[in-house]
Write a protein that holds these residues in place. Structure first.
Motif, short mmCIF file in Angstrom:
data_model
loop_
_atom_site.label_atom_id
_atom_site.label_comp_id
_atom_site.label_asym_id
_atom_site.label_seq_id
_atom_site.Cartn_x
_atom_site.Cartn_y
_atom_site.Cartn_z
N LEU A 10 0.85 -1.18 0.00
CA LEU A 10 0.00 0.00 0.00
C LEU A 10 0.89 1.24 0.00
O LEU A 10 1.69 1.45 0.90
N THR A 11 0.77 2.05 -1.04
CA THR A 11 1.59 3.25 -1.14
C THR A 11 0.77 4.51 -0.97
O THR A 11 1.33 5.60 -0.88
N HIS A 12 -0.54 4.37 -0.95
CA HIS A 12 -1.43 5.51 -0.73
C HIS A 12 -2.53 5.06 0.23
O HIS A 12 -3.04 3.96 0.09
N PRO A 13 -2.88 5.91 1.16
CA PRO A 13 -3.93 5.51 2.10
C PRO A 13 -5.30 5.50 1.42
O PRO A 13 -5.51 6.13 0.38
N LEU A 14 -6.20 4.77 2.03
CA LEU A 14 -7.59 4.72 1.59
C LEU A 14 -8.46 5.25 2.71
O LEU A 14 -8.18 5.02 3.88
N VAL A 15 -9.51 5.96 2.35
CA VAL A 15 -10.47 6.44 3.33
C VAL A 15 -11.86 5.99 2.92
O VAL A 15 -12.13 5.77 1.74
N ARG A 16 -12.72 5.82 3.91
CA ARG A 16 -14.09 5.43 3.63
C ARG A 16 -14.82 6.58 2.96
O ARG A 16 -14.71 7.73 3.37
N ASP A 17 -15.54 6.25 1.91
CA ASP A 17 -16.31 7.23 1.16
C ASP A 17 -17.66 6.59 0.86
O ASP A 17 -17.77 5.79 -0.07
N GLY A 18 -18.64 6.90 1.68
CA GLY A 18 -19.93 6.24 1.55
C GLY A 18 -19.78 4.78 1.94
O GLY A 18 -19.30 4.45 3.01
N GLU A 19 -20.14 3.89 1.03
CA GLU A 19 -20.06 2.45 1.30
C GLU A 19 -18.73 1.85 0.87
O GLU A 19 -18.44 0.71 1.17
N GLY A 20 -17.91 2.62 0.16
CA GLY A 20 -16.66 2.08 -0.35
C GLY A 20 -15.45 2.81 0.18
O GLY A 20 -15.52 3.57 1.15
N LEU A 21 -14.33 2.56 -0.47
CA LEU A 21 -13.07 3.20 -0.12
C LEU A 21 -12.57 3.97 -1.33
O LEU A 21 -12.82 3.59 -2.47
N ARG A 22 -11.83 5.05 -1.07
CA ARG A 22 -11.19 5.79 -2.15
C ARG A 22 -9.79 6.19 -1.72
O ARG A 22 -9.48 6.28 -0.54
N ARG A 23 -8.96 6.41 -2.72
CA ARG A 23 -7.58 6.84 -2.48
C ARG A 23 -7.59 8.25 -1.89
O ARG A 23 -8.40 9.08 -2.28
#
Length: 106
Positions: A10-23
């Protein structure tokens, strides 16, 4: 023998965005982890800009580099991703140089 897929790091974090995840950026991910949003920083940024406008860059400078607080800088370097350390060091050096100029004129 079956080939093993290379490990993907993992080189970029992911954050919760609604029901999914985004960079996301590291600062957004860290802010979210601390329970903060961008709006929480806006007052701090506005004050910093106002201080520079009214006091000048030298006098408005704050932070560990302005205090020559190497222990705090070392803790920051331990806490941030290795890929971001060169940028932090460059900015800390610039702040330290600015603080040295300020101390020389006082």
């Amino acid at each position: 023998m079956r080939a093993v897929k290379p490990y993907v790091r993992l080189t970029h974090p992911l954050v919760r965005d609604g029901e999914g995840l985004r960079r996301a950026s590291w600062d957004e991910a860290l802010a979210r982890a601390a329970g903060l949003e961008l709006a929480d920083y806006l007052g701090l940024v506005a004050q910093a800009v106002e201080d520079v406008a009214t006091l000048g860059v030298d006098r408005a400078l704050t932070g560990p580099a302005s205090r020559n607080d190497v222990a705090t800088i070392d803790k920051h370097l331990e806490a941030i991703p290795p890929s971001e350390r060169p940028t932090y060091v460059a900015l800390a050096r610039a702040a330290f140089d600015l603080a040295e100029r300020r101390r020389a004129t006082v």
